[in-house]
Scaffold this active site. Structure first.
Site, short mmCIF file in Angstrom:
data_model
loop_
_atom_site.label_atom_id
_atom_site.label_comp_id
_atom_site.label_asym_id
_atom_site.label_seq_id
_atom_site.Cartn_x
_atom_site.Cartn_y
_atom_site.Cartn_z
N SER A 1 18.42 -11.85 27.28
CA SER A 1 19.86 -11.99 27.08
C SER A 1 20.33 -11.40 25.75
CB SER A 1 20.24 -13.48 27.16
OG SER A 1 19.54 -14.24 26.18
N THR A 2 19.54 -11.59 24.69
CA THR A 2 19.94 -11.05 23.39
C THR A 2 19.81 -9.53 23.37
OG1 THR A 2 19.15 -13.09 22.37
CG2 THR A 2 19.66 -11.28 20.90
N GLY B 1 13.02 -9.12 22.47
CA GLY B 1 13.11 -10.55 22.24
C GLY B 1 11.72 -11.14 22.16
N GLY C 1 6.11 -12.38 27.22
CA GLY C 1 5.64 -12.20 28.58
C GLY C 1 6.11 -13.24 29.56
N GLU D 1 5.21 -4.51 27.75
CA GLU D 1 5.80 -4.90 26.46
C GLU D 1 4.84 -4.65 25.31
OE1 GLU D 1 8.85 -8.47 27.87
OE2 GLU D 1 6.84 -8.98 27.20
#
Length: 232
Positions: free
Chosen positions: A33-34, A89, A102, A110
């Site tokens: 979300s960020t 994030g 994760g 990632e």
């Protein structure tokens, strides 16, 4: 704090991170979300400034679609040598800027993006901060061929393994066709020792301990402040 106030804080933290991105650079972009606010801020820079990026790689289809919707071209990790900066994030971050990632199941990609970056910045809200890594299951991606043996070994080690399941109650399958075992031992026991154990366990593809990788964390606090914490 209601959701709109929390989102405003995330947006401010994300905007700060977006201003750290140099035009013409190679950028890695995570998900969450960020990070979605971070991508929006990149789009605003593209619209208002002479801002462009040489290459962008991302760790999720969600971020890829959002970036492409703003006119950015997204490349594969194999298309670049190294990212100048990756912004992502984290599920948990400790006092040493080590983290657990994760939760969305993309830990292998990632980590590959992070390890191939000159600098890594995480954007989080204060709920993700812990003194010692805890409060979130540690994901471990394993090969199906040895998954049962891995699960049993983790049980014997007292790591409290749990199969990650999909919405249909079946074992979650990653992008690479593997399973995820979440280790629920809390707090995470001796992170560097556990990471070394997992790194040397046959059948383990990758794990969600991101140690000595993050250089800087931008934190949105509930009191309205934005903290910029750098690795010492």
């Amino acid at each position: 704090m209601d959701k709109s106030e929390q989102d405003q804080l995330k947006k401010e933290a994300a905007t700060k991170a977006a201003m750290m991105v140099e035009s013409g650079s190679v950028l890695g972009v995570g998900t969450g979300s960020t990070v979605a606010f971070f991508i929006d801020a990149l789009g605003e820079r593209k619209e208002k400034e002479n801002f462009s990026l040489k290459h962008i790689v991302t760790t999720s289809n969600r971020s890829k679609k959002q970036l492409e919707g703003l006119g950015f071209q997204v490349d594969e990790l194999a298309d670049i040598d190294q990212a100048d900066l990756t912004v992502d994030g984290a599920d948990r971050v400790d006092d040493n800027l080590d983290g657990i990632k994760g939760g969305g199941g993309a830990l292998t990609l990632e980590k590959n993006v992070a390890i191939n970056s000159k600098k890594v910045i995480w954007i989080v809200d204060e709920s993700k901060l812990v003194h010692h890594l805890s409060g979130f299951p540690l994901p471990v991606e394993v090969l199906p061929v040895s998954a049962e043996q891995n699960f049993k070994r983790f049980e014997e080690e007292g790591l409290k393994p749990q199969w990650r399941l999909d919405d249909n109650g079946k074992r979650y399958v990653t992008h690479y066709g593997n399973y995820i075992i979440d280790l629920a031992a809390d707090p995470t026991p001796v992170p560097h020792g556990l990471a070394d154990y997992l790194d040397h366990t046959v059948g383990v593809v990758e794990h969600g301990l991101f140690l000595d990788m993050c250089d800087e964390v931008i934190i949105a606090h509930s009191d309205g402040t934005i903290e910029d914490k750098k690795r010492k």
